[in-house]
Design an enzyme around this catalytic site. Structure first.
Site, PDB file in Angstrom:
ATOM      1  N   SER A 242       0.827  -1.222   0.000  1.00  0.00           N
ATOM      2  CA  SER A 242       0.000   0.000   0.000  1.00  0.00           C
ATOM      3  C   SER A 242       0.859   1.269   0.000  1.00  0.00           C
ATOM      4  O   SER A 242       0.529   2.253  -0.677  1.00  0.00           O
ATOM      5  CB  SER A 242      -0.986   0.010   1.175  1.00  0.00           C
ATOM      6  N   HIS A 272      -2.193  -8.925   1.707  1.00  0.00           N
ATOM      7  CA  HIS A 272      -1.906  -7.669   2.433  1.00  0.00           C
ATOM      8  C   HIS A 272      -3.105  -7.401   3.357  1.00  0.00           C
ATOM      9  O   HIS A 272      -3.431  -8.231   4.214  1.00  0.00           O
ATOM     10  CB  HIS A 272      -1.651  -6.572   1.393  1.00  0.00           C
ATOM     11  N   HIS A 319       5.304 -13.037   7.263  1.00  0.00           N
ATOM     12  CA  HIS A 319       5.544 -11.644   6.882  1.00  0.00           C
ATOM     13  C   HIS A 319       6.749 -11.565   5.953  1.00  0.00           C
ATOM     14  O   HIS A 319       7.675 -12.382   6.071  1.00  0.00           O
ATOM     15  CB  HIS A 319       5.790 -10.760   8.113  1.00  0.00           C
ATOM     16  N   ARG A 328       2.578  -5.428  16.666  1.00  0.00           N
ATOM     17  CA  ARG A 328       1.198  -4.955  16.487  1.00  0.00           C
ATOM     18  C   ARG A 328       0.206  -6.052  16.868  1.00  0.00           C
ATOM     19  O   ARG A 328      -0.915  -5.773  17.274  1.00  0.00           O
ATOM     20  CB  ARG A 328       0.974  -4.517  15.023  1.00  0.00           C
ATOM     21  N   ASP A 374      -2.731  -8.957  11.455  1.00  0.00           N
ATOM     22  CA  ASP A 374      -4.080  -9.387  11.077  1.00  0.00           C
ATOM     23  C   ASP A 374      -4.568 -10.624  11.837  1.00  0.00           C
ATOM     24  O   ASP A 374      -5.753 -10.968  11.743  1.00  0.00           O
ATOM     25  CB  ASP A 374      -4.127  -9.680   9.569  1.00  0.00           C
TER      26      ASP A 374
HETATM   27  N1  CMX Z   1       0.721 -19.935   5.274  1.00  0.00           N
HETATM   28  C1  CMX Z   1       1.144 -20.832   4.352  1.00  0.00           C
HETATM   29  N2  CMX Z   1       2.262 -20.660   3.614  1.00  0.00           N
HETATM   30  C2  CMX Z   1       2.969 -19.530   3.837  1.00  0.00           C
HETATM   31  C3  CMX Z   1       2.598 -18.582   4.804  1.00  0.00           C
HETATM   32  C4  CMX Z   1       1.405 -18.812   5.522  1.00  0.00           C
HETATM   33  N3  CMX Z   1       0.946 -17.929   6.422  1.00  0.00           N
HETATM   34  N4  CMX Z   1       3.505 -17.586   4.797  1.00  0.00           N
HETATM   35  C5  CMX Z   1       4.414 -17.902   3.843  1.00  0.00           C
HETATM   36  N5  CMX Z   1       4.086 -19.076   3.266  1.00  0.00           N
HETATM   37  C6  CMX Z   1       4.759 -19.737   2.154  1.00  0.00           C
HETATM   38  C7  CMX Z   1       4.740 -18.835   0.925  1.00  0.00           C
HETATM   39  O1  CMX Z   1       3.488 -18.922   0.244  1.00  0.00           O
HETATM   40  C8  CMX Z   1       5.903 -19.388   0.134  1.00  0.00           C
HETATM   41  O2  CMX Z   1       5.490 -20.584  -0.455  1.00  0.00           O
HETATM   42  P1  CMX Z   1       6.078 -21.056  -1.915  1.00  0.00           P
HETATM   43  O3  CMX Z   1       7.564 -21.073  -1.771  1.00  0.00           O
HETATM   44  O4  CMX Z   1       5.450 -22.381  -2.141  1.00  0.00           O
HETATM   45  O5  CMX Z   1       5.624 -19.989  -2.871  1.00  0.00           O
HETATM   46  C9  CMX Z   1       6.916 -19.752   1.233  1.00  0.00           C
HETATM   47  O6  CMX Z   1       6.136 -19.910   2.446  1.00  0.00           O
HETATM   48  C10 CMX Z   1       7.972 -18.673   1.478  1.00  0.00           C
HETATM   49  O7  CMX Z   1       7.315 -17.444   1.705  1.00  0.00           O
HETATM   50  P2  CMX Z   1       7.964 -16.321   2.645  1.00  0.00           P
HETATM   51  O8  CMX Z   1       9.233 -15.872   2.002  1.00  0.00           O
HETATM   52  O9  CMX Z   1       8.037 -16.824   4.044  1.00  0.00           O
HETATM   53  O10 CMX Z   1       6.850 -15.203   2.636  1.00  0.00           O
HETATM   54  P3  CMX Z   1       6.623 -14.044   1.560  1.00  0.00           P
HETATM   55  O11 CMX Z   1       7.529 -12.912   1.909  1.00  0.00           O
HETATM   56  O12 CMX Z   1       6.690 -14.547   0.177  1.00  0.00           O
HETATM   57  O13 CMX Z   1       5.117 -13.645   1.842  1.00  0.00           O
HETATM   58  C11 CMX Z   1       3.242 -13.096   3.197  1.00  0.00           C
HETATM   59  C12 CMX Z   1       4.756 -12.911   2.991  1.00  0.00           C
HETATM   60  C13 CMX Z   1       2.774 -12.176   4.305  1.00  0.00           C
HETATM   61  C14 CMX Z   1       2.548 -12.700   1.890  1.00  0.00           C
HETATM   62  C15 CMX Z   1       2.964 -14.573   3.548  1.00  0.00           C
HETATM   63  O14 CMX Z   1       3.557 -14.874   4.787  1.00  0.00           O
HETATM   64  C16 CMX Z   1       1.476 -14.908   3.593  1.00  0.00           C
HETATM   65  O15 CMX Z   1       0.918 -15.235   2.533  1.00  0.00           O
HETATM   66  N6  CMX Z   1       0.822 -14.817   4.803  1.00  0.00           N
HETATM   67  C17 CMX Z   1      -0.611 -15.028   4.909  1.00  0.00           C
HETATM   68  C18 CMX Z   1      -1.364 -13.801   4.447  1.00  0.00           C
HETATM   69  C19 CMX Z   1      -1.229 -12.669   5.463  1.00  0.00           C
HETATM   70  O16 CMX Z   1      -1.389 -12.839   6.650  1.00  0.00           O
HETATM   71  N7  CMX Z   1      -0.947 -11.466   4.952  1.00  0.00           N
HETATM   72  C20 CMX Z   1      -0.918 -10.257   5.800  1.00  0.00           C
HETATM   73  C21 CMX Z   1       0.489  -9.683   5.987  1.00  0.00           C
HETATM   74  C22 CMX Z   1       0.453  -8.427   6.807  1.00  0.00           C
HETATM   75  C23 CMX Z   1      -0.251  -7.323   6.088  1.00  0.00           C
HETATM   76  O17 CMX Z   1       0.253  -6.852   5.061  1.00  0.00           O
HETATM   77  O18 CMX Z   1      -1.344  -6.928   6.504  1.00  0.00           O
END
Ligand code: CMX
Length: 434
Positions: A242, A272, A319, A328, A374
């Site tokens: 964002s 996000h 994250h 948070r 979240d």
């Molecule tokens: N559940 C399942 N798998 C997850 C995960 C979760 N909560 N968090 C990361 N992973 C997976 C990724 O999808 C990725 O999988 P692949 O290699 O198969 O593609 C792997 O673990 C490595 O990812 P990462 O480097 O640890 O995480 P990223 O930096 O790529 O992504 C985030 C970060 C937040 C998008 C991810 O942790 C996620 O999808 N979390 C759930 C959604 C969420 O809570 N988002 C809110 C974030 C805070 C906000 O912005 O408000």
């Protein structure tokens, strides 16, 4: 002139000169090596932006102009000694770099109450033209764009102005926009979930307290929660989707409304800001499929493992930068433990916290198995009676305006140019290895 604007000029001129000097004298200096992996996995860790409002440490979490969340709770002005800081205060801090006095916060609160009054009627017409079941983020983002007819930046630009002055109408637009967002958010909430029975703003209330009031929730405890919510979601450095989207679009000198709408379109993604709504769907599905309102840790673990097996994410966990429990999350848990320790959703959040990090760690690929902001925000709001999940990302957006729009003012104070990174095709990347 508004004394905050004068303060900004005093603080910003030497800094803007410094930016120009760095580019001129040290523009060729190599500051970082970038790997192929970084570029192809979301540019994590690549320093490509300058943001002064807040800084995110992977281990410690967010600091706003150097202050952690516990420090903000201690130092920022509050309505009540045992209450939560007013978001007006964190806005002042991000903008000027100084901890505000009670008078500064009062001044901003009054400014926003005054500026909130000018929403043109066509904005409501545009919202009303959308189906009631259009997601509240669609309605919110559409309303933000509709408000851009009021953009002072665009008007001043058309008349013609010196580049050095771009920040000034930007500041005016930002102040108007922030002032009006709670009214828009509450309007959408009451339209969609309360048969369009709207509640007038109470100009004597603070910005967050008024939002709770216009949504129809007037308990002092909920006002406190809203102040906390608005404080902690306000900023998270410059690289999150964002903030980055707002900055990128703003770099084309798009007005604050266009720029902020871009950021909000990013916030509406499930990875996000929409994660706060998705967490609630995940929790409720978990209870439904297990067939219990009070599932055990073993049952939660099995359900979380099943989510992973199906190739889905567990919302509220993980994250892109953080590598520890999000402060948070912690500050919301502290709030819940203080006021509503026995709420069923809070008990469930605690149980999930005991189990899910282990499940995510066991995948061997998740870099951060800990909860983010979240993982609990929706459970808190639900426990206080705001149980309409689709509004949660809108509330996140209202708060996020404080940070990303302050960043936009500073982009223009610094005189940052249009952003234009280089992109290459796949063959170029293959050639780097060959
Ligand atoms: N559940 C399942 N798998 C997850 C995960 C979760 N909560 N968090 C990361 N992973 C997976 C990724 O999808 C990725 O999988 P692949 O290699 O198969 O593609 C792997 O673990 C490595 O990812 P990462 O480097 O640890 O995480 P990223 O930096 O790529 O992504 C985030 C970060 C937040 C998008 C991810 O942790 C996620 O999808 N979390 C759930 C959604 C969420 O809570 N988002 C809110 C974030 C805070 C906000 O912005 O408000």
């Amino acid at each position: 002139m508004d004394y905050i604007k004068q303060k900004l000029i005093d603080v910003a001129i030497p800094k803007a000169n410094k930016v120009r000097e760095l580019v001129k004298e040290h523009g060729d200096k190599v500051i970082q090596e970038v790997t192929m992996g970084q570029v192809l996995t979301g540019m994590k860790g690549v320093v490509g932006l300058m943001t002064c409002t807040s800084k995110l440490d992977p281990e410690e979490g967010i600091r706003f102009r150097g202050y952690s969340i516990p420090e903000l709770k201690e130092k920022l002005p509050k309505m009540h000694d045992d209450g939560e800081p007013l978001p007006e205060g964190v806005f002042y801090l991000m903008l000027t770099g100084e901890i505000p006095s009670d008078d500064d916060v009062k001044y901003i609160s009054e400014q926003w109450a005054l500026r909130a009054q000018g929403i043109p009627t066509h904005v409501y017409d545009v919202i009303e033209a959308l189906p009631k079941d259009a997601h509240p983020m669609i309605q919110f983002n559409t309303a933000i764009l509709a408000m851009s007819t009021e953009s002072q930046f665009r008007k001043a630009y058309l008349v013609g102005m010196d580049k050095k002055d771009y920040w000034d109408p930007t500041y005016e637009g930002v102040m108007d926009l922030i002032a009006r967002l709670p009214i828009i958010a509450a309007y959408i909430y009451r339209r969609v979930f309360h048969q369009g029975r709207h509640i007038q703003a109470d100009p004597s209330l603070d910005w967050a307290g008024n939002l709770a009031h216009m949504m129809g929730h007037d308990s002092e405890e909920l006002r406190r929660l809203m102040r906390l919510y608005m404080l902690i979601h306000s900023d998270h450095e410059g690289g999150n989707v964002s903030a980055h989207a707002t900055h990128l679009v703003g770099s084309a000198l798009s007005n604050p409304y266009y720029s902020f709408a871009a950021g909000m379109n990013g916030l509406a993604g499930p990875l996000h800001g929409m994660a706060n709504q998705d967490v609630m769907h995940w929790l409720n599905k978990l209870k439904r499929e297990i067939g219990s309102e009070d599932p055990s840790e073993e049952q939660i673990k099995a359900y979380a493992e099943d989510t992973i097996r199906k190739g889905r994410v567990i919302p509220g966990y993980g994250h892109a930068v953080l590598r520890k429990t999000d402060p948070r999350f912690q500050v919301q848990l502290d709030f819940a433990n203080k006021y509503i320790p026995d709420a069923p959703y809070i008990k469930l959040v605690n149980r999930i916290y005991n189990v899910v990090p282990g499940v995510l760690t066991a995948t061997g690929k998740v870099k951060n198995p800990w909860p983010n902001v979240d993982a609990i925000s929706g459970s808190l709001l639900t426990s206080y009676g705001i149980a309409e999940y689709p509004i949660y990302t809108v509330l996140f957006g209202v708060s996020r305006a404080l940070g990303v729009l302050t960043q936009l003012i500073w982009d223009r104070l610094y005189g940052l140019p249009i952003e234009r990174p280089k992109s290459q095709n796949l063959q170029w990347f293959i050639d780097q290895v060959d």
